[in-house]
Design a protein around this motif. Structure first.
Motif, short mmCIF file in Angstrom:
data_model
loop_
_atom_site.label_atom_id
_atom_site.label_comp_id
_atom_site.label_asym_id
_atom_site.label_seq_id
_atom_site.Cartn_x
_atom_site.Cartn_y
_atom_site.Cartn_z
N ARG A 39 -26.19 -25.27 10.76
CA ARG A 39 -25.43 -24.05 11.02
C ARG A 39 -24.95 -23.95 12.47
N HIS A 40 -25.73 -24.49 13.42
CA HIS A 40 -25.31 -24.39 14.82
C HIS A 40 -24.09 -25.27 15.12
N GLN A 41 -23.74 -26.19 14.22
CA GLN A 41 -22.56 -27.03 14.40
C GLN A 41 -21.31 -26.39 13.80
N LEU A 42 -21.49 -25.30 13.09
CA LEU A 42 -20.39 -24.62 12.42
C LEU A 42 -19.49 -23.89 13.41
N THR A 43 -18.20 -24.03 13.22
CA THR A 43 -17.20 -23.26 13.95
C THR A 43 -16.09 -22.94 12.96
N HIS A 44 -15.04 -22.28 13.42
CA HIS A 44 -13.95 -21.89 12.52
C HIS A 44 -12.63 -22.39 13.06
N CYS A 45 -11.73 -22.74 12.13
CA CYS A 45 -10.39 -23.19 12.49
C CYS A 45 -9.64 -22.04 13.17
N ARG A 46 -8.95 -22.34 14.26
CA ARG A 46 -8.22 -21.30 14.99
C ARG A 46 -7.05 -20.75 14.18
N ARG A 47 -6.52 -21.52 13.25
CA ARG A 47 -5.35 -21.07 12.49
C ARG A 47 -5.73 -20.35 11.20
N CYS A 48 -6.57 -20.99 10.36
CA CYS A 48 -6.85 -20.41 9.05
C CYS A 48 -8.25 -19.80 8.94
N GLN A 49 -9.07 -19.92 9.97
CA GLN A 49 -10.42 -19.36 10.04
C GLN A 49 -11.39 -19.99 9.03
N ALA A 50 -11.05 -21.14 8.47
CA ALA A 50 -11.96 -21.83 7.55
C ALA A 50 -13.13 -22.42 8.33
#
Length: 104
Positions: A5-16
């Protein structure tokens, strides 16, 4: 296996949800979808240094090894991809053209 989970981030465009990995070929950063995907064409592994590494699943290396999981590059599934760069197919303007022929 699944990324932490600490490696998770979100796409700046689609927030996936995505993770950033380093390619094993040249060490460049590549976004990969967070959820493992059996139809994906990359294999992700967690290195001894805690960094995620990604390699392409090819005909030469088609098997997913223990400790790897199959995933999809985020560029292939992003709902709002960046606009494509033009290849310069329009009219080119010349500048700095020598007004007379070269002298020897």
């Amino acid at each position: 296996m699944k990324p932490a989970r600490h490696q998770l981030t979100h796409c700046r465009r689609c927030q996936a949800p995505i993770i950033w990995c380093l390619t094993s070929a040249n060490g460049r950063r590549q976004p990969v979808n967070f959820e493992p995907d059996d139809t994906g064409n990359v294999a992700v592994s967690n290195g001894a240094d805690g960094v995620l590494y990604v390699r392409t699943v090819t005909a030469a290396r088609p098997d997913i090894k223990p400790g790897e999981w199959q995933a999809m590059p985020h560029h292939a599934t992003c709902k709002l991809p960046p606009p494509r760069r033009s290849g310069g197919g329009g009219q080119r303007t010349t500048s700095g053209v020598r007004p007379s022929p070269w002298q020897r």
